[in-house]
Enzyme design. Structure first.
Site, mmCIF file in Angstrom:
data_model
loop_
_atom_site.group_PDB
_atom_site.id
_atom_site.type_symbol
_atom_site.label_atom_id
_atom_site.label_comp_id
_atom_site.label_asym_id
_atom_site.label_seq_id
_atom_site.Cartn_x
_atom_site.Cartn_y
_atom_site.Cartn_z
ATOM 1 N N VAL A 280 0.780 -1.119 -0.075
ATOM 2 C CA VAL A 280 0.063 0.107 -0.034
ATOM 3 C C VAL A 280 0.878 1.264 -0.182
ATOM 4 O O VAL A 280 2.037 1.083 0.716
ATOM 5 C CB VAL A 280 -1.050 0.119 1.117
ATOM 6 C CG1 VAL A 280 -0.300 0.113 2.507
ATOM 7 C CG2 VAL A 280 -2.006 1.117 1.186
ATOM 8 N N GLU A 281 0.574 2.271 -0.882
ATOM 9 C CA GLU A 281 1.019 3.614 -0.873
ATOM 10 C C GLU A 281 0.037 4.552 -0.447
ATOM 11 O O GLU A 281 -0.783 5.047 -1.481
ATOM 12 C CB GLU A 281 1.899 3.828 -2.155
ATOM 13 C CG GLU A 281 3.157 3.093 -2.504
ATOM 14 C CD GLU A 281 4.131 3.626 -2.035
ATOM 15 O OE1 GLU A 281 4.354 4.724 -1.164
ATOM 16 O OE2 GLU A 281 5.417 3.024 -2.345
ATOM 17 N N ASN A 282 -0.378 4.944 0.752
ATOM 18 C CA ASN A 282 -1.034 5.887 0.916
ATOM 19 C C ASN A 282 -0.412 7.374 0.854
ATOM 20 O O ASN A 282 0.759 7.670 0.766
ATOM 21 C CB ASN A 282 -1.458 5.788 2.553
ATOM 22 C CG ASN A 282 -2.633 4.778 2.735
ATOM 23 O OD1 ASN A 282 -2.594 4.079 3.700
ATOM 24 N ND2 ASN A 282 -3.670 4.505 1.606
#
Length: 510
Positions: A280-282
């Site tokens: 995940v890349e928030n």
């Protein structure tokens, strides 16, 4: 008796749902990030509060800081033995491999606090959790991507130069997770895109999974075609706009693809071991923006927490198929090709001719105007140089050093005790083609043109044999073979690629 049993269950639930102190980040009113030592103390406190939590040491960082995992489960056996359980997925969550992307460390602590306080009880019934809130505590305290030795541990999974990377590889084997979740943040402000061209990226959550073509075929198909779309849909339905990861956008004129194909990153390294691997890349908000908390950190933590919790709920719902595919892949890898034994030495991204452009959202830095911008789409995965997995690889150079490196990867090998004559595929490097720019998707600095010659070889005492009938065989072959874009010899300190006969080569065992 039924009434008594119900009362016992109620009492157990009430005992579980005890007051739990807020995480250090909350104590600071979301204004300052706690130091790594404060997080370690808090996790130790959760261990002492709950029989469903156990804090274990993974080792020490380059800067002398502890790296720990908080195990959480309803199963006393898992907490005691740290071993996989039938039909119950083990999920490992890693926070802040990059120390200047801190929100995941806070979100993992928040999740742990909620579980100790009795929230989300179904998760601990259905999952065994390994929570590594701080994979890089040096970077946490120093506000940098790297550790105290200036190693970028996130791209070290082939060379294993950094102690932190080696600790995490050991943890993969110690806990044998079915799912690995690697939480990052992606900055919306870029030097060229923003400062020179006036735009920022405008995305809340991006997800990717292991995408190297050599990942076990059925497992890769499942993650790509079922799990990834379901995760994106669920996170979006929960109120956080989620998309498939398109990599870093640093220039308005660039092409876009996906997360890299190389096995130097955790996502593909873990997937090559036969694990469902999720990235995940928030959103990491702009430093110059105006937010209720510094750099919008409270909101960033909320988004990381939502992403993590949604992922865990999906894994719990998918547990039967996920466990079956993942554990079979770890025991008996099969490639996505028909014979099940083919590895692709060359992998890269190229233009997607079926979908040559994609529209991605940008926001104008000056006034906040939002618009879609069309980018050339280079997410088509191209493969080259297929080989059939050999019986074994022989290693005839720097054998002690190679033995140490193989052991760090938990790859089985044999040291030859007396001369052995074997049929081999001699690999002769005919030409080296330096890559002025790394091929899209991999960190390939030099490509070797290799001629293959069948001949008899005599291995001497001290040479190494790495059998390819072990679970880590495809991973080992991709790192050992000089034809591979993911080979060890692409890494600093291992530049063995020279014209002539190569000292590592496939052999046939009698």
């Amino acid at each position: 008796m039924k009434i008594l049993a119900s009362l016992l269950v109620l009492c157990a639930s009430l005992a579980w749902a005890q007051p739990v102190p807020p995480i250090p980040f909350e104590n600071g009113k979301f204004l300052t990030l706690p130091a790594s030592r404060d997080i370690s103390r808090y996790l130790a406190g959760l261990d002492s509060l709950s029989p469903r939590a156990r804090l274990v040491s993974l080792g020490t960082s380059a800067g002398g800081r502890p790296i720990e995992a908080l195990l959480m489960s309803e199963s006393p056996a898992f907490l005691r033995d740290q071993a996989a359980e039938e039909d119950k997925p083990t999920v490992m969550l890693l926070g802040s491999q990059h120390g200047n992307e801190p929100s995941s460390a806070e979100a993992i602590q928040q999740l742990a606090r909620e579980l100790v306080a009795g929230q989300h009880p179904a998760l601990l019934d259905r999952l065994n959790l390994v929570l590594v809130a701080m994979a890089n505590p040096d970077g946490r305290d120093l506000s940098t991507r790297h550790n105290a030795n200036n190693d970028n541990t996130n791209i070290d999974y082939v060379a294993l130069n950094a102690g932190e990377t080696r600790l995490l590889v050991d943890a993969l084997h110690r806990f044998d997770p079915d799912v690995v979740y690697d939480a990052h943040e992606s900055g919306i402000w870029k030097r060229v895109l923003t400062r020179e061209q006036g735009w920022m990226t405008d995305v809340e959550a991006q997800f990717d999974m292991g995408n190297n073509p050599n990942i076990d075929g059925p497992l890769r198909d499942y993650t790509e075609q079922r799990l990834l779309p379901a995760l994106i849909e669920r996170v979006s339905d929960a109120g956080l706009a989620a998309v498939r990861y398109r990599g870093e956008i640093t220039d308005i004129n660039q092409s876009v693809a996906r997360g890299g194909l190389g096995i130097t990153n955790l996502r593909n390294y873990a997937a090559m071991q036969g694990r469902v691997s999720i990235l995940v890349e928030n959103r990491l908000d702009n430093k110059d923006g105006r937010y209720p908390t510094p750099r919008n950190i409270a909101e960033r933590v909320r988004k990381q927490h939502l992403s993590i919790l949604t992922m865990l709920e999906l894994v719990a719902d998918e547990s039967e198929q996920l466990v079956s595919l993942s554990r079979r892949a770890r025991q008996q890898w099969q490639s996505g090709t028909g014979d099940g034994r083919t590895l692709w030495m060359g992998v890269s991204f190229e233009e997607n001719r079926d979908e040559p452009e994609v529209s991605l959202p940008l926001v104008r830095f000056a006034d906040g105007h939002r618009q879609l911008h069309r980018f050339a789409n280079h997410d088509a995965i191209v493969t080259r140089t297929p080989i059939r997995l050999a019986d074994a690889y022989a290693v005839t150079r720097e054998r002690e050093r190679m033995a140490d490196w193989l052991a760090r990867h938990h790859i089985a090998f044999e040291t030859v005790r007396e001369p052995r004559e074997l049929e081999a595929q001699s690999l002769v490097v005919e030409q080296l083609l330096p890559q002025p720019k790394a091929r899209p998707g991999v960190r390939e600095k030099v490509r070797a043109e290799v001629r293959v010659e069948a001949r008899q070889v005599t291995l001497g005492a001290g040479d190494l044999l790495v059998p390819m009938d072990q679970p880590l065989a495809p991973l080992a072959a991709l790192m050992l073979d000089p034809r591979s874009a993911n080979a060890l010899y692409q890494e600093p300190g291992w530049q063995w690629l020279r014209p002539g006969e190569f000292p590592v080569f496939p052999v046939r065992l009698p």
